[in-house]
Design a protein around this motif. Structure first.
Motif, mmCIF file in Angstrom:
data_model
loop_
_atom_site.group_PDB
_atom_site.id
_atom_site.type_symbol
_atom_site.label_atom_id
_atom_site.label_comp_id
_atom_site.label_asym_id
_atom_site.label_seq_id
_atom_site.Cartn_x
_atom_site.Cartn_y
_atom_site.Cartn_z
ATOM 1 N N ALA A 175 2.703 -1.839 -7.817
ATOM 2 C CA ALA A 175 2.353 -2.738 -6.715
ATOM 3 C C ALA A 175 2.516 -2.016 -5.380
ATOM 4 N N GLY A 176 3.556 -1.193 -5.264
ATOM 5 C CA GLY A 176 3.753 -0.432 -4.037
ATOM 6 C C GLY A 176 2.568 0.491 -3.776
ATOM 7 N N LEU A 177 2.148 1.204 -4.817
ATOM 8 C CA LEU A 177 0.986 2.096 -4.683
ATOM 9 C C LEU A 177 -0.263 1.299 -4.317
ATOM 10 N N LYS A 178 -0.422 0.142 -4.959
ATOM 11 C CA LYS A 178 -1.595 -0.698 -4.684
ATOM 12 C C LYS A 178 -1.556 -1.214 -3.246
ATOM 13 N N MET A 179 -0.381 -1.623 -2.787
ATOM 14 C CA MET A 179 -0.256 -2.098 -1.414
ATOM 15 C C MET A 179 -0.632 -0.996 -0.421
ATOM 16 N N GLY A 180 -0.175 0.230 -0.713
ATOM 17 C CA GLY A 180 -0.534 1.359 0.145
ATOM 18 C C GLY A 180 -2.044 1.563 0.168
ATOM 19 N N ALA A 181 -2.666 1.433 -1.010
ATOM 20 C CA ALA A 181 -4.115 1.613 -1.112
ATOM 21 C C ALA A 181 -4.852 0.518 -0.337
ATOM 22 N N ILE A 182 -4.400 -0.735 -0.484
ATOM 23 C CA ILE A 182 -5.047 -1.851 0.229
ATOM 24 C C ILE A 182 -4.957 -1.621 1.736
ATOM 25 N N LEU A 183 -3.760 -1.291 2.196
ATOM 26 C CA LEU A 183 -3.557 -1.084 3.639
ATOM 27 C C LEU A 183 -4.326 0.136 4.133
ATOM 28 N N GLY A 184 -4.569 1.089 3.231
ATOM 29 C CA GLY A 184 -5.325 2.289 3.589
ATOM 30 C C GLY A 184 -6.821 2.092 3.459
ATOM 31 N N ASP A 185 -7.220 0.872 3.054
ATOM 32 C CA ASP A 185 -8.642 0.555 2.927
ATOM 33 C C ASP A 185 -9.324 1.376 1.841
ATOM 34 N N ALA A 186 -8.604 1.634 0.780
ATOM 35 C CA ALA A 186 -9.166 2.384 -0.351
ATOM 36 C C ALA A 186 -10.212 1.535 -1.066
ATOM 37 N N SER A 187 -11.058 2.172 -1.844
ATOM 38 C CA SER A 187 -12.027 1.426 -2.656
ATOM 39 C C SER A 187 -11.283 0.658 -3.745
ATOM 40 N N ALA A 188 -11.967 -0.357 -4.306
ATOM 41 C CA ALA A 188 -11.356 -1.142 -5.382
ATOM 42 C C ALA A 188 -11.007 -0.244 -6.568
ATOM 43 N N GLU A 189 -11.864 0.757 -6.838
ATOM 44 C CA GLU A 189 -11.614 1.653 -7.978
ATOM 45 C C GLU A 189 -10.345 2.479 -7.731
ATOM 46 N N ASP A 190 -10.263 3.098 -6.576
ATOM 47 C CA ASP A 190 -9.076 3.898 -6.257
ATOM 48 C C ASP A 190 -7.812 3.036 -6.311
ATOM 49 N N THR A 191 -7.911 1.819 -5.774
ATOM 50 C CA THR A 191 -6.751 0.921 -5.764
ATOM 51 C C THR A 191 -6.263 0.673 -7.192
ATOM 52 N N GLN A 192 -7.219 0.444 -8.088
ATOM 53 C CA GLN A 192 -6.855 0.195 -9.489
ATOM 54 C C GLN A 192 -6.270 1.468 -10.130
ATOM 55 N N TYR A 193 -6.859 2.607 -9.851
ATOM 56 C CA TYR A 193 -6.327 3.864 -10.418
ATOM 57 C C TYR A 193 -4.893 4.103 -9.938
ATOM 58 N N LEU A 194 -4.656 3.827 -8.671
ATOM 59 C CA LEU A 194 -3.301 4.028 -8.149
ATOM 60 C C LEU A 194 -2.325 3.059 -8.820
#
Lengths: 324, 324
Positions: A175-194
């Motif tokens: 969840a921490g990695l996902k939160m970082g990805a969301i706040l970083g405006d990552a793509s949905a795919e990258d967010t899921q991979y993280l």
């Protein structure tokens, strides 16, 4: 890109500057105490690293990272009370320094404080960040409950155990990695991979913990070795040992699990000996590497330059090959 | 405009339809148990009434209201554990039906669930609603801590007591009203008046509780009379009695507070007799009316048609003149 020690420093500086000096001190002093005990701050570091894959200004998302660490410390506080653990990171636990009620209520306040920090993020991402955190926070409670339920059972399967540690340990890293990805405006795919990277690394991390409790170097391992053995904790090692033991080994192992009166060092030695005979160390190490490898595969799929992933890869490697 | 029973019905229907049947049941069954015990659901009703001053579609904001009730029930669960209370609403408490660890962890899960419900509101209002709730949730912890701290002290002042019940009881009622106002798009002035209304009514509500414990009708009061007296709880009555007693009364009152061995009914009778002699019932009733009146003044300042405030006024009146 920030390095791991740079991120850790930012987190620790922020935590040191937090002032929990307001009234009632009987509520806030334990919060300050727990957060000051230190630790690796793995969850906020991972969050900031994930964010840093996409954006530079990590200081802007420091508060949700502090919220994750506050939540994690809340779980330690309540878990130590439930487990009646006396020590944490070389210091007496909150319910030992104060009392049980203080541990309950200060923990509750920490959970609310965690939400306060986590809500302190850009409104654009708030709902998604909150939902990610809430889902993980609930799953951590489920994992802790399964862990306690397993204490009463001798037939826990490997799959049940992996599910339990996924909930209790992995989903918060993920969840921490996902939160970082969301706040970083990552793509949905990258967010899921993280997220998946976090789940797999987290399971490997917990299997490493199981291994260290038995095979760690006592001079560097933070706790006394053999704690899991003494408390009959259903670790991966014990589950696989019960599964793979021959008749004689099973009888001996079960008799140690049922013994009420024993010399602690003798029990640790005997059970470790059985683990060695049954060969569960290698089984556990191989399972750990399996999840570690899956995690690295997830990481490799993320669409950022490979050299920018080096901090995440190095941290994962460090968690896997640590001796404490 | 919806009436109080109509709002209560919507809330109770929603709670009854919640399914806490998933695994691990050892975590979720206590959540279901606590929420099914009923109660007046004052906090969500107040929130929906405040919202209904400005907008009609209360069903749209039912989830944050359910979140408030879930949070309130979480506090009852943990407070009962800390107070070692055996019964709640005529049924055994969670730590009695299950055990202490279950009460701790199921309570933690309820706090997370409360946030999940509360986050389920229009993104436009999310941050403000969350901040309002978080502030109150933290203050409730502070209030509970002060309440526990006061148990160890015999010199609690009237002002300290009022501050404590404001934190422990009022701010959550006030936050509910404020959340309803925010979601209803009320002006900043109206939002503040509704909050203040909640604070004042909440203090009056708690003073009424103190009175009912001693002077309630045993056939309708939900708990046994005199519970506060038996546990030496620092209520408004006791604080004013200690303050206003003459020397002889003070000696007698203190001796009852210090007595370790006594007949419960005899202690209740003797302390009630002292309260009557010192005249604290009228002092407490007058203080209660003072806050009640302040609350009604706040209500009168809200810029909606007077006839639309009748449900809020009626609920406040009902809370003040209830016999249970």
């Amino acid at each position: 890109m920030y390095t791991s020690p740079q991120l850790l420093e930012q987190i620790n500086n922020y935590i040191s500057a937090l002032s929990y000096t307001h009234s009632p001190q009987s509520l806030y002093a334990p919060v300050d105490y727990v957060l000051s005990l230190g630790g690796k701050r793995v969850r906020p570091v991972l969050m900031l690293m994930a964010y840093n894959l996409y954006k530079e200004n990590v200081a802007e998302v420091l508060l949700p990272a502090i919220g994750l660490e506050t939540y994690h410390n809340f779980t330690l506080l309540h878990d130590d009370l439930m487990d009646k653990a006396d020590m944490r990171r070389g210091k007496p636990t909150v319910h030992k320094v104060w009392d049980d009620n203080t541990a309950i209520l200060s923990g509750d306040a920490m959970l609310v404080l965690a939400y306060r920090f986590i809500s302190d993020c850009s409104p654009v991402y708030l709902k998604e960040v909150l939902d990610t955190f809430t889902q993980a926070a609930l799953e951590v409670c489920e994992g802790q409950q399964f862990d306690m339920d397993f204490e009463q059972r001798n037939n826990v399967t490997e799959q049940e155990y992996i599910d339990m540690i996924r909930l209790k340990t992995s989903v918060l890293l993920a969840a921490g990695l996902k939160m970082g990805a969301i706040l970083g405006d990552a793509s949905a795919e990258d967010t899921q991979y993280l997220y998946d990277f976090g789940v797999h690394i987290g399971i490997a991390f917990q299997l490493k913990d199981d291994l260290l409790d038995v095979y760690g170097d006592p001079s560097v391992f933070g706790k006394n070795l053999g704690g899991d053995i003494l408390s009959n904790k259903k670790t991966y090692l014990l589950i696989k040992a019960l599964e793979n033991a021959d008749e004689k080994q099973a009888t001996e192992l079960t008799s140690w699990l049922e013994k009420e009166d024993f010399d602690p060092q003798e029990k640790i030695k005997a059970v470790t000996e059985l683990y060695n005979q049954i060969g569960v160390r290698l089984v556990c190490e191989s399972k750990m590497r399996e999840f570690y490898t899956k995690g690295l595969e997830n990481l490799s799929l993320i669409s950022v330059a490979e050299e920018n992933k080096r901090e995440l890869r190095a941290l994962a490697e460090h968690l896997m090959y640590r001796e404490m």
